[in-house]
Motif scaffolding. Structure first.
Motif, PDB file in Angstrom:
ATOM      1  N   GLU A 168      79.064 -11.570  34.397  1.00  0.00           N
ATOM      2  CA  GLU A 168      78.903 -10.453  33.199  1.00  0.00           C
ATOM      3  C   GLU A 168      77.147  -9.509  33.397  1.00  0.00           C
ATOM      4  OE1 GLU A 168      79.367 -10.275  28.871  1.00  0.00           O
ATOM      5  OE2 GLU A 168      79.635 -11.651  29.864  1.00  0.00           O
ATOM      6  N   TRP A 169      76.268 -10.874  33.709  1.00  0.00           N
ATOM      7  CA  TRP A 169      74.881 -10.071  33.851  1.00  0.00           C
ATOM      8  C   TRP A 169      74.704  -9.277  34.487  1.00  0.00           C
ATOM      9  CZ3 TRP A 169      70.277 -11.083  31.926  1.00  0.00           C
ATOM     10  CH2 TRP A 169      69.325 -10.928  32.888  1.00  0.00           C
ATOM     11  N   ARG A 170      75.281  -9.850  35.668  1.00  0.00           N
ATOM     12  CA  ARG A 170      74.700  -8.730  36.977  1.00  0.00           C
ATOM     13  C   ARG A 170      75.107  -7.535  36.891  1.00  0.00           C
ATOM     14  NH1 ARG A 170      72.628 -10.857  41.306  1.00  0.00           N
ATOM     15  NH2 ARG A 170      72.642 -13.539  41.412  1.00  0.00           N
ATOM     16  N   ALA A 171      77.057  -7.393  36.281  1.00  0.00           N
ATOM     17  CA  ALA A 171      77.760  -5.426  35.821  1.00  0.00           C
ATOM     18  C   ALA A 171      76.691  -4.989  34.878  1.00  0.00           C
ATOM     19  CB  ALA A 171      78.658  -6.087  35.608  1.00  0.00           C
ATOM     20  N   ARG A 172      76.110  -6.066  33.886  1.00  0.00           N
ATOM     21  CA  ARG A 172      75.563  -5.627  32.319  1.00  0.00           C
ATOM     22  C   ARG A 172      73.866  -4.669  33.041  1.00  0.00           C
ATOM     23  NH1 ARG A 172      76.023  -6.377  26.810  1.00  0.00           N
ATOM     24  NH2 ARG A 172      75.045  -5.327  25.640  1.00  0.00           N
ATOM     25  N   ILE A 173      73.660  -5.151  33.492  1.00  0.00           N
ATOM     26  CA  ILE A 173      72.010  -5.401  34.471  1.00  0.00           C
ATOM     27  C   ILE A 173      72.705  -3.211  35.148  1.00  0.00           C
ATOM     28  CG2 ILE A 173      70.236  -5.422  36.327  1.00  0.00           C
ATOM     29  CD1 ILE A 173      70.140  -6.954  33.606  1.00  0.00           C
ATOM     30  N   HIS A 174      73.544  -3.614  35.933  1.00  0.00           N
ATOM     31  CA  HIS A 174      73.339  -2.595  37.509  1.00  0.00           C
ATOM     32  C   HIS A 174      74.066  -0.953  35.773  1.00  0.00           C
ATOM     33  CE1 HIS A 174      75.396  -0.400  40.456  1.00  0.00           C
ATOM     34  NE2 HIS A 174      75.957  -0.273  39.831  1.00  0.00           N
ATOM     35  N   ARG A 175      75.255  -1.556  34.775  1.00  0.00           N
ATOM     36  CA  ARG A 175      74.990   0.016  34.160  1.00  0.00           C
ATOM     37  C   ARG A 175      74.287   0.124  33.389  1.00  0.00           C
ATOM     38  NH1 ARG A 175      79.592  -3.476  32.962  1.00  0.00           N
ATOM     39  NH2 ARG A 175      79.198  -4.400  30.991  1.00  0.00           N
ATOM     40  N   LEU A 176      73.246  -0.699  33.183  1.00  0.00           N
ATOM     41  CA  LEU A 176      71.921  -0.574  31.955  1.00  0.00           C
ATOM     42  C   LEU A 176      71.603   0.334  33.184  1.00  0.00           C
ATOM     43  CD1 LEU A 176      71.202  -3.489  29.784  1.00  0.00           C
ATOM     44  CD2 LEU A 176      71.293  -1.148  29.064  1.00  0.00           C
ATOM     45  N   ARG A 177      70.712  -0.264  34.304  1.00  0.00           N
ATOM     46  CA  ARG A 177      69.375   0.771  35.386  1.00  0.00           C
ATOM     47  C   ARG A 177      70.020   2.493  35.454  1.00  0.00           C
ATOM     48  NH1 ARG A 177      65.926  -1.920  36.793  1.00  0.00           N
ATOM     49  NH2 ARG A 177      65.480  -4.278  37.416  1.00  0.00           N
ATOM     50  N   GLU A 178      72.060   2.522  35.863  1.00  0.00           N
ATOM     51  CA  GLU A 178      72.048   3.025  35.968  1.00  0.00           C
ATOM     52  C   GLU A 178      72.159   4.665  34.534  1.00  0.00           C
ATOM     53  OE1 GLU A 178      76.018   3.054  37.723  1.00  0.00           O
ATOM     54  OE2 GLU A 178      75.545   3.033  39.590  1.00  0.00           O
ATOM     55  N   SER A 179      72.494   3.772  33.897  1.00  0.00           N
ATOM     56  CA  SER A 179      72.863   4.858  32.159  1.00  0.00           C
ATOM     57  C   SER A 179      72.276   4.654  31.582  1.00  0.00           C
ATOM     58  CB  SER A 179      74.282   3.994  32.059  1.00  0.00           C
ATOM     59  OG  SER A 179      74.469   3.558  31.656  1.00  0.00           O
ATOM     60  N   ASP A 180      71.706   3.789  30.565  1.00  0.00           N
ATOM     61  CA  ASP A 180      69.884   3.630  29.974  1.00  0.00           C
ATOM     62  C   ASP A 180      68.869   3.898  29.930  1.00  0.00           C
ATOM     63  OD1 ASP A 180      69.061   3.149  27.634  1.00  0.00           O
ATOM     64  OD2 ASP A 180      70.434   1.663  27.058  1.00  0.00           O
ATOM     65  N   GLU A 181      68.817   5.721  30.094  1.00  0.00           N
ATOM     66  CA  GLU A 181      67.136   5.922  30.536  1.00  0.00           C
ATOM     67  C   GLU A 181      66.117   6.495  29.493  1.00  0.00           C
ATOM     68  OE1 GLU A 181      67.790   9.706  31.165  1.00  0.00           O
ATOM     69  OE2 GLU A 181      69.385   9.655  32.428  1.00  0.00           O
ATOM     70  N   ARG A 182      66.272   4.837  28.132  1.00  0.00           N
ATOM     71  CA  ARG A 182      65.877   4.569  26.496  1.00  0.00           C
ATOM     72  C   ARG A 182      64.869   3.186  26.886  1.00  0.00           C
ATOM     73  NH1 ARG A 182      69.756   4.260  22.142  1.00  0.00           N
ATOM     74  NH2 ARG A 182      70.444   3.505  24.412  1.00  0.00           N
ATOM     75  N   ILE A 183      65.475   2.382  28.047  1.00  0.00           N
ATOM     76  CA  ILE A 183      65.180   1.072  28.466  1.00  0.00           C
ATOM     77  C   ILE A 183      64.016   1.079  29.319  1.00  0.00           C
ATOM     78  CG2 ILE A 183      64.744  -0.909  29.342  1.00  0.00           C
ATOM     79  CD1 ILE A 183      68.053  -0.815  29.240  1.00  0.00           C
ATOM     80  N   ASP A 184      62.354   1.208  29.114  1.00  0.00           N
ATOM     81  CA  ASP A 184      61.034   1.545  29.795  1.00  0.00           C
ATOM     82  C   ASP A 184      61.594  -0.336  31.080  1.00  0.00           C
ATOM     83  OD1 ASP A 184      58.707   0.765  31.416  1.00  0.00           O
ATOM     84  OD2 ASP A 184      57.582   0.335  29.151  1.00  0.00           O
ATOM     85  N   TRP A 185      61.897  -0.151  32.135  1.00  0.00           N
ATOM     86  CA  TRP A 185      61.989  -1.263  32.741  1.00  0.00           C
ATOM     87  C   TRP A 185      60.876  -1.556  32.766  1.00  0.00           C
ATOM     88  CZ3 TRP A 185      66.885  -2.937  33.193  1.00  0.00           C
ATOM     89  CH2 TRP A 185      67.745  -2.751  32.593  1.00  0.00           C
ATOM     90  N   THR A 186      59.579  -1.519  32.544  1.00  0.00           N
ATOM     91  CA  THR A 186      58.320  -2.260  32.927  1.00  0.00           C
ATOM     92  C   THR A 186      58.126  -3.238  31.779  1.00  0.00           C
ATOM     93  OG1 THR A 186      57.019  -0.177  31.867  1.00  0.00           O
ATOM     94  CG2 THR A 186      56.908  -0.502  34.409  1.00  0.00           C
ATOM     95  N   ALA A 187      59.423  -3.375  30.661  1.00  0.00           N
ATOM     96  CA  ALA A 187      58.567  -4.162  29.455  1.00  0.00           C
ATOM     97  C   ALA A 187      59.853  -4.242  29.603  1.00  0.00           C
ATOM     98  CB  ALA A 187      58.476  -2.638  28.397  1.00  0.00           C
ATOM     99  N   VAL A 188      60.880  -4.885  30.457  1.00  0.00           N
ATOM    100  CA  VAL A 188      61.642  -5.806  30.408  1.00  0.00           C
ATOM    101  C   VAL A 188      61.234  -7.472  30.972  1.00  0.00           C
ATOM    102  CG1 VAL A 188      63.851  -6.291  31.163  1.00  0.00           C
ATOM    103  CG2 VAL A 188      63.439  -3.452  30.407  1.00  0.00           C
ATOM    104  N   ARG A 189      62.074  -8.188  29.934  1.00  0.00           N
ATOM    105  CA  ARG A 189      61.936  -9.986  30.637  1.00  0.00           C
ATOM    106  C   ARG A 189      63.939 -10.004  31.371  1.00  0.00           C
ATOM    107  NH1 ARG A 189      58.897 -13.739  26.995  1.00  0.00           N
ATOM    108  NH2 ARG A 189      61.356 -13.975  25.893  1.00  0.00           N
ATOM    109  N   MET A 190      63.382 -10.312  32.104  1.00  0.00           N
ATOM    110  CA  MET A 190      65.047 -11.293  32.888  1.00  0.00           C
ATOM    111  C   MET A 190      65.115 -12.641  33.000  1.00  0.00           C
ATOM    112  SD  MET A 190      66.555  -8.375  35.549  1.00  0.00           S
ATOM    113  CE  MET A 190      66.344  -7.313  34.731  1.00  0.00           C
TER     114      MET A 190
END
Length: 73
Positions: free
Chosen positions: A23-45
């Motif tokens: 679920e974790w991998r699928a959700r990350i994948h979907r977010l990277r493809e569809s949510d342009e509002r996320i600043d991936w330089t400001a994300v912590r996994m």
């Protein structure tokens, strides 16, 4: 961004958390493809390995700067 986090110029908001790795991998994948509002330089996994006592937990958080920290820049 990381300097602001280290300086306490904001906080981390949890976007989602799960104990299911697929679920974790699928959700990350979907977010990277569809949510342009996320600043991936400001994300912590984070992955918290619970070993035998607790299940492993996967967490995605985004850094939110304080309004006063933004005004200083």
């Amino acid at each position: 961004m990381r300097q602001q986090a280290a300086a306490g110029a904001g906080h981390w908001d949890i976007l989602f958390e799960t104990q299911d790795e697929s679920e974790w991998r699928a959700r990350i994948h979907r977010l990277r493809e569809s949510d342009e509002r996320i600043d991936w330089t400001a994300v912590r996994m984070d992955t918290s390995c619970g070993r035998l006592a607790q299940p492993t937990t996967y967490r995605l958080s985004v850094f939110v700067a304080n309004a006063t920290a933004d005004a200083d820049e």
